[in-house]
Write a protein that holds these residues in place. Sequence first.
Motif, PDB file in Angstrom:
ATOM      1  N   ALA A   1     -10.952   7.520   2.369  1.00 26.02           N
ATOM      2  CA  ALA A   1      -9.841   7.398   1.410  1.00 26.02           C
ATOM      3  C   ALA A   1      -9.437   8.770   0.864  1.00 26.02           C
ATOM      4  O   ALA A   1      -8.243   9.086   0.767  1.00 26.02           O
TER       5      ALA A   1
ATOM      6  N   SER B   1      -5.794  10.599   1.617  1.00 29.08           N
ATOM      7  CA  SER B   1      -4.895  10.935   0.499  1.00 29.08           C
ATOM      8  C   SER B   1      -4.674  12.446   0.420  1.00 29.08           C
ATOM      9  O   SER B   1      -3.554  12.897   0.171  1.00 29.08           O
TER      10      SER B   1
ATOM     11  N   GLU C   1      -2.238  13.554   2.881  1.00 29.36           N
ATOM     12  CA  GLU C   1      -0.933  12.905   2.642  1.00 29.36           C
ATOM     13  C   GLU C   1      -0.530  12.008   3.810  1.00 29.36           C
ATOM     14  O   GLU C   1       0.607  12.030   4.280  1.00 29.36           O
TER      15      GLU C   1
ATOM     16  N   GLU D   1       0.533   8.613   4.973  1.00 36.90           N
ATOM     17  CA  GLU D   1       1.113   7.425   4.327  1.00 36.90           C
ATOM     18  C   GLU D   1       1.561   6.374   5.326  1.00 36.90           C
ATOM     19  O   GLU D   1       1.940   5.278   4.943  1.00 36.90           O
TER      20      GLU D   1
ATOM     21  N   TYR E   1      -5.464   0.825   3.604  1.00 35.20           N
ATOM     22  CA  TYR E   1      -4.949   2.058   2.994  1.00 35.20           C
ATOM     23  C   TYR E   1      -3.500   2.293   3.428  1.00 35.20           C
ATOM     24  O   TYR E   1      -2.631   2.586   2.600  1.00 35.20           O
TER      25      TYR E   1
ATOM     26  N   ALA F   1      -0.478   2.438   0.815  1.00 36.24           N
ATOM     27  CA  ALA F   1      -0.207   3.830   0.431  1.00 36.24           C
ATOM     28  C   ALA F   1       1.187   3.989  -0.173  1.00 36.24           C
ATOM     29  O   ALA F   1       1.392   4.805  -1.076  1.00 36.24           O
TER      30      ALA F   1
ATOM     31  N   THR G   1       1.223   3.599  -3.936  1.00 40.16           N
ATOM     32  CA  THR G   1       0.563   4.613  -4.788  1.00 40.16           C
ATOM     33  C   THR G   1       1.132   6.015  -4.595  1.00 40.16           C
ATOM     34  O   THR G   1       0.997   6.866  -5.463  1.00 40.16           O
TER      35      THR G   1
ATOM     36  N   PRO H   1       0.335   8.931  -2.609  1.00 39.63           N
ATOM     37  CA  PRO H   1      -0.628  10.012  -2.876  1.00 39.63           C
ATOM     38  C   PRO H   1       0.019  11.398  -2.910  1.00 39.63           C
ATOM     39  O   PRO H   1      -0.421  12.267  -3.644  1.00 39.63           O
ATOM     40  N   SER H   2       1.110  11.600  -2.128  1.00 39.01           N
ATOM     41  CA  SER H   2       1.770  12.915  -2.106  1.00 39.01           C
ATOM     42  C   SER H   2       2.347  13.257  -3.478  1.00 39.01           C
ATOM     43  O   SER H   2       2.284  14.404  -3.929  1.00 39.01           O
TER      44      SER H   2
END
Length: 323
Positions: free
Chosen positions: A242, A246, A249, A251, A303, A307, A310, A312-313
């Motif tokens: 994970a 993340s 990046e 996604e 994930y 993604a 959320t 993550p980037s």
Amino acid sequence: GEIEQTLGAVVLFAVDIQPACLGLYCGKTLLFKNGSTEIYGECGVCPRGQRTNAQKYCQPCTESPELYDWLYLGFMAMLPLVLHWFFIEWYSGKKSSSALFQHITALFECSMAAIITLLVSDPVGVLYIRSCRVLMLSDWYTMLYNPSPDYITTVHCTHEAVYPLYTIVFIYYAFCLVLMMLLRPLLVKKIACGLGKSDRFKSIYAALYFFPILTVLQAVGGGLLYYAFPYIILVLSLVTLAVYMSASEIENCYDLLVRKKRLIVLFSHWLLHAYGIISISRVDKLEQDLPLLALVPTPALFYLFTAKFTEPSRILSEGANGH
């Protein structure tokens, strides 16, 4: 008839007054064997490669390790290799060619150390070991079970009841360290010309720190790791996957396929997931346990599907800007 009864009573009395063998791990060592006659010594510590049976006699370890024992040894062998790879990656920066050579060398060092360790273990010269069965957690910590019959003198019966699962790991780490010190500095000096002088040997310096830590971990927590390692593998492999996805990046599936390195990391995590699942199930019932391996890709798929919620980037960029 009366004489026979008296003799029988004397024999029984002689057996009764023989001092009992106290302590969980104290036993009587075989001194002499002639046909069916066996003479045992006093109660004390068993020699290396033996452990006490239910009758408190020292018996040689002749069994072969179970699948779970091999999986435990595999886990302990994997720890230095994974740490080597992590620190090589950490300190190599953008120089992927020098990192690849170092990764291969680390794999070679650990593989050779494992083979040499098996060859020097009893029986010597074959890739096979004989062992004693692990019955309970206290088998790993026999030094805590030395009896004191009169509460003054302690009878020392500390020996390796889980022979050779405890000491073989130390031997392996020693060979890993020796092979690393022989091979890696020469290789790094030859190929890592792009790195700065101070960065070249940092992965080796890291190993000089983590090997003593791993040794202490095995010395103190060997028994606990034996029972907990399947869950440790699963939790750590899930967390690191994970974090990696993340931080990179990733996604969607396209982000995964862009670079080979990302696929290699993903597949290596899947192998660890599978290793953890096999270790937990112990593959007692194949038809029940093998379908569990279908769960291996689930965390990565979960994930990728979540993604986009959320982002993550966005979180990473906000963290970099100090929000």
